[in-house]
Design a protein around this motif. Sequence first.
Motif, PDB file in Angstrom:
ATOM      1  N   HIS A  78      42.957  44.604  50.186  1.00 40.46           N
ATOM      2  CA  HIS A  78      42.776  44.348  48.757  1.00 40.46           C
ATOM      3  C   HIS A  78      44.114  44.469  48.017  1.00 40.46           C
ATOM      4  CE1 HIS A  78      41.402  45.020  44.609  1.00 40.46           C
ATOM      5  NE2 HIS A  78      42.073  46.161  44.638  1.00 40.46           N
ATOM      6  N   SER A  79      44.891  45.490  48.341  1.00 41.39           N
ATOM      7  CA  SER A  79      46.172  45.717  47.661  1.00 41.39           C
ATOM      8  C   SER A  79      47.159  44.589  47.928  1.00 41.39           C
ATOM      9  CB  SER A  79      46.763  47.062  48.095  1.00 41.39           C
ATOM     10  OG  SER A  79      45.909  48.115  47.721  1.00 41.39           O
ATOM     11  N   LEU A  80      47.159  44.080  49.152  1.00 42.34           N
ATOM     12  CA  LEU A  80      48.007  42.931  49.473  1.00 42.34           C
ATOM     13  C   LEU A  80      47.600  41.710  48.643  1.00 42.34           C
ATOM     14  CD1 LEU A  80      48.150  43.464  53.329  1.00 42.34           C
ATOM     15  CD2 LEU A  80      50.156  43.396  51.824  1.00 42.34           C
ATOM     16  N   LEU A  81      46.287  41.505  48.483  1.00 46.29           N
ATOM     17  CA  LEU A  81      45.806  40.375  47.687  1.00 46.29           C
ATOM     18  C   LEU A  81      46.162  40.561  46.212  1.00 46.29           C
ATOM     19  CD1 LEU A  81      44.266  37.714  47.373  1.00 46.29           C
ATOM     20  CD2 LEU A  81      42.134  39.059  47.302  1.00 46.29           C
ATOM     21  N   VAL A  82      45.982  41.754  45.692  1.00 44.46           N
ATOM     22  CA  VAL A  82      46.318  42.007  44.281  1.00 44.46           C
ATOM     23  C   VAL A  82      47.803  41.750  44.032  1.00 44.46           C
ATOM     24  CG1 VAL A  82      46.515  43.807  42.509  1.00 44.46           C
ATOM     25  CG2 VAL A  82      44.408  43.586  43.834  1.00 44.46           C
ATOM     26  N   GLU A  83      48.649  42.186  44.944  1.00 38.74           N
ATOM     27  CA  GLU A  83      50.089  41.945  44.769  1.00 38.74           C
ATOM     28  C   GLU A  83      50.393  40.448  44.794  1.00 38.74           C
ATOM     29  OE1 GLU A  83      54.036  41.000  45.749  1.00 38.74           O
ATOM     30  OE2 GLU A  83      52.813  41.415  47.531  1.00 38.74           O
ATOM     31  N   THR A  84      49.722  39.694  45.657  1.00 37.37           N
ATOM     32  CA  THR A  84      49.900  38.239  45.704  1.00 37.37           C
ATOM     33  C   THR A  84      49.450  37.587  44.396  1.00 37.37           C
ATOM     34  OG1 THR A  84      49.625  38.172  48.105  1.00 37.37           O
ATOM     35  CG2 THR A  84      49.217  36.116  46.920  1.00 37.37           C
ATOM     36  N   LEU A  85      48.284  37.982  43.902  1.00 34.16           N
ATOM     37  CA  LEU A  85      47.762  37.423  42.647  1.00 34.16           C
ATOM     38  C   LEU A  85      48.684  37.769  41.476  1.00 34.16           C
ATOM     39  CD1 LEU A  85      44.004  38.268  43.222  1.00 34.16           C
ATOM     40  CD2 LEU A  85      44.937  35.956  42.940  1.00 34.16           C
ATOM     41  N   PHE A  86      49.113  39.013  41.418  1.00 28.18           N
ATOM     42  CA  PHE A  86      50.023  39.456  40.356  1.00 28.18           C
ATOM     43  C   PHE A  86      51.312  38.639  40.390  1.00 28.18           C
ATOM     44  CE2 PHE A  86      53.553  42.420  39.248  1.00 28.18           C
ATOM     45  CZ  PHE A  86      53.287  42.571  37.891  1.00 28.18           C
ATOM     46  N   LYS A 140      30.174  37.440  35.039  1.00 23.22           N
ATOM     47  CA  LYS A 140      29.775  38.403  34.007  1.00 23.22           C
ATOM     48  C   LYS A 140      30.446  39.761  34.215  1.00 23.22           C
ATOM     49  CE  LYS A 140      25.244  36.455  32.987  1.00 23.22           C
ATOM     50  NZ  LYS A 140      23.788  36.599  33.188  1.00 23.22           N
ATOM     51  N   LEU A 141      30.528  40.186  35.466  1.00 23.66           N
ATOM     52  CA  LEU A 141      31.071  41.511  35.757  1.00 23.66           C
ATOM     53  C   LEU A 141      32.590  41.573  35.720  1.00 23.66           C
ATOM     54  CD1 LEU A 141      28.720  42.553  38.687  1.00 23.66           C
ATOM     55  CD2 LEU A 141      28.801  43.580  36.415  1.00 23.66           C
ATOM     56  N   PHE A 142      33.255  40.533  36.225  1.00 26.41           N
ATOM     57  CA  PHE A 142      34.713  40.598  36.413  1.00 26.41           C
ATOM     58  C   PHE A 142      35.489  39.554  35.610  1.00 26.41           C
ATOM     59  CE2 PHE A 142      32.591  41.850  40.423  1.00 26.41           C
ATOM     60  CZ  PHE A 142      32.889  43.202  40.387  1.00 26.41           C
ATOM     61  N   GLY A 143      34.780  38.608  34.999  1.00 23.58           N
ATOM     62  CA  GLY A 143      35.439  37.524  34.286  1.00 23.58           C
ATOM     63  C   GLY A 143      35.713  36.370  35.226  1.00 23.58           C
ATOM     64  N   LYS A 144      35.590  35.168  34.714  1.00 24.49           N
ATOM     65  CA  LYS A 144      35.817  33.967  35.528  1.00 24.49           C
ATOM     66  C   LYS A 144      37.319  33.780  35.728  1.00 24.49           C
ATOM     67  CE  LYS A 144      34.583  29.167  35.938  1.00 24.49           C
ATOM     68  NZ  LYS A 144      33.324  28.460  35.997  1.00 24.49           N
ATOM     69  N   PRO A 145      37.772  33.732  36.982  1.00 24.36           N
ATOM     70  CA  PRO A 145      39.221  33.620  37.210  1.00 24.36           C
ATOM     71  C   PRO A 145      39.744  32.204  36.998  1.00 24.36           C
ATOM     72  CG  PRO A 145      38.077  33.648  39.301  1.00 24.36           C
ATOM     73  CD  PRO A 145      37.022  33.846  38.241  1.00 24.36           C
ATOM     74  N   ALA A 177      44.957  41.138  37.772  1.00 28.13           N
ATOM     75  CA  ALA A 177      44.977  40.684  39.169  1.00 28.13           C
ATOM     76  C   ALA A 177      43.925  41.419  39.990  1.00 28.13           C
ATOM     77  CB  ALA A 177      46.374  40.898  39.763  1.00 28.13           C
ATOM     78  N   ASP A 178      43.733  42.706  39.699  1.00 25.66           N
ATOM     79  CA  ASP A 178      42.725  43.528  40.366  1.00 25.66           C
ATOM     80  C   ASP A 178      41.327  42.965  40.107  1.00 25.66           C
ATOM     81  OD1 ASP A 178      41.930  45.808  41.873  1.00 25.66           O
ATOM     82  OD2 ASP A 178      41.590  46.949  40.051  1.00 25.66           O
ATOM     83  N   ARG A 179      41.056  42.561  38.887  1.00 17.96           N
ATOM     84  CA  ARG A 179      39.738  42.006  38.537  1.00 17.96           C
ATOM     85  C   ARG A 179      39.515  40.650  39.208  1.00 17.96           C
ATOM     86  NH1 ARG A 179      36.799  44.398  34.650  1.00 17.96           N
ATOM     87  NH2 ARG A 179      35.853  42.457  33.917  1.00 17.96           N
ATOM     88  N   ILE A 180      40.563  39.858  39.316  1.00 23.62           N
ATOM     89  CA  ILE A 180      40.436  38.570  40.007  1.00 23.62           C
ATOM     90  C   ILE A 180      40.132  38.809  41.480  1.00 23.62           C
ATOM     91  CG2 ILE A 180      41.662  36.471  40.723  1.00 23.62           C
ATOM     92  CD1 ILE A 180      43.241  36.725  38.028  1.00 23.62           C
ATOM     93  N   SER A 181      40.819  39.774  42.075  1.00 25.55           N
ATOM     94  CA  SER A 181      40.549  40.125  43.463  1.00 25.55           C
ATOM     95  C   SER A 181      39.105  40.592  43.622  1.00 25.55           C
ATOM     96  CB  SER A 181      41.516  41.219  43.931  1.00 25.55           C
ATOM     97  OG  SER A 181      41.215  41.623  45.247  1.00 25.55           O
ATOM     98  N   ALA A 182      38.634  41.425  42.689  1.00 28.61           N
ATOM     99  CA  ALA A 182      37.250  41.908  42.749  1.00 28.61           C
ATOM    100  C   ALA A 182      36.270  40.744  42.657  1.00 28.61           C
ATOM    101  CB  ALA A 182      37.001  42.922  41.631  1.00 28.61           C
ATOM    102  N   TRP A 183      36.564  39.759  41.827  1.00 32.86           N
ATOM    103  CA  TRP A 183      35.707  38.571  41.717  1.00 32.86           C
ATOM    104  C   TRP A 183      35.649  37.845  43.061  1.00 32.86           C
ATOM    105  CZ3 TRP A 183      35.939  33.397  42.609  1.00 32.86           C
ATOM    106  CH2 TRP A 183      34.950  32.583  42.036  1.00 32.86           C
ATOM    107  N   MET A 184      36.815  37.631  43.668  1.00 28.51           N
ATOM    108  CA  MET A 184      36.861  36.940  44.961  1.00 28.51           C
ATOM    109  C   MET A 184      36.067  37.711  46.024  1.00 28.51           C
ATOM    110  SD  MET A 184      40.869  35.733  45.099  1.00 28.51           S
ATOM    111  CE  MET A 184      40.703  35.039  46.761  1.00 28.51           C
ATOM    112  N   GLU A 185      36.276  39.008  46.061  1.00 26.58           N
ATOM    113  CA  GLU A 185      35.579  39.847  47.035  1.00 26.58           C
ATOM    114  C   GLU A 185      34.068  39.797  46.806  1.00 26.58           C
ATOM    115  OE1 GLU A 185      37.352  43.752  46.579  1.00 26.58           O
ATOM    116  OE2 GLU A 185      39.346  42.832  46.582  1.00 26.58           O
ATOM    117  N   ALA A 186      33.661  39.906  45.538  1.00 28.51           N
ATOM    118  CA  ALA A 186      32.238  39.895  45.196  1.00 28.51           C
ATOM    119  C   ALA A 186      31.568  38.620  45.696  1.00 28.51           C
ATOM    120  CB  ALA A 186      32.058  40.047  43.688  1.00 28.51           C
ATOM    121  N   VAL A 187      32.216  37.497  45.449  1.00 32.15           N
ATOM    122  CA  VAL A 187      31.634  36.194  45.793  1.00 32.15           C
ATOM    123  C   VAL A 187      31.721  35.908  47.289  1.00 32.15           C
ATOM    124  CG1 VAL A 187      31.947  33.705  45.465  1.00 32.15           C
ATOM    125  CG2 VAL A 187      31.996  35.240  43.492  1.00 32.15           C
ATOM    126  N   GLU A 188      32.857  36.233  47.904  1.00 38.18           N
ATOM    127  CA  GLU A 188      33.075  35.838  49.297  1.00 38.18           C
ATOM    128  C   GLU A 188      32.455  36.786  50.321  1.00 38.18           C
ATOM    129  OE1 GLU A 188      36.999  34.493  50.425  1.00 38.18           O
ATOM    130  OE2 GLU A 188      37.446  33.928  48.357  1.00 38.18           O
TER     131      GLU A 188
END
Length: 198
Positions: free
Chosen positions: A57-65, A159-164, A137-148
């Motif tokens: 997750h941290s690697l993904l957040v750093e990439t998104l950021f 609704k929970l994390f915002g549409k990325p 970036a953390d919220r976008i990662s959470a959205w991806m994780e939630a869906v995938e």
Amino acid sequence: MPKPARAWQRMLSGRRLDLLDPTPVDIEIEDIAHGLAFVARWNGQTHGDHAYSVAEHSLLVETLFSRMVPAVGAKWQLAALLHDAPEYVIGDMISPVKSAVGPGYEDLDARLTAAIHIRFGLPATIPAAIKKQIKQADRISAWMEAVEIAGFGTTEADKLFGKPDQALIRGLSIRLRSPVEVRADYTARHHSLLNLMM
């Protein structure tokens, strides 16, 4: 008088980290990478043959950021990579549990975060604007994780994390890998960013 409860944990490096008064000298990236690679996000309630780790997750957040703020520089990229670093010793609590535990968890997290930041050449407290971007970036990662991998539909995740912004996540996907592989990548990325800061 009762003996005080032990408030330190022995790390694989041999360091003893005092949770009530953590010092930068007792923090090693190998301990962080190892711990985070074995801590499951979503309390392990994800699809797949491996848990989705906090290190991944941290690697993904750093990439998104880095995609969100391309000219940000290695110093703040490192802050993004380390945004959940205290969880190597206190674990990953889902938001409802953090709310139930209350301010004690936040205080512990803040002390550990400050010591980790100082250890790796960052300010104890990250500037508010940078912190806000990392949180996004953390919220976008959470959205991806939630869906995938966590079984959420896109409407619920929105609704929970915002549409990325779809441009930010284009070409990215959730990776489920062994802890050993993730630990190596996390450590390598950390060393790479430190070298860029020199």
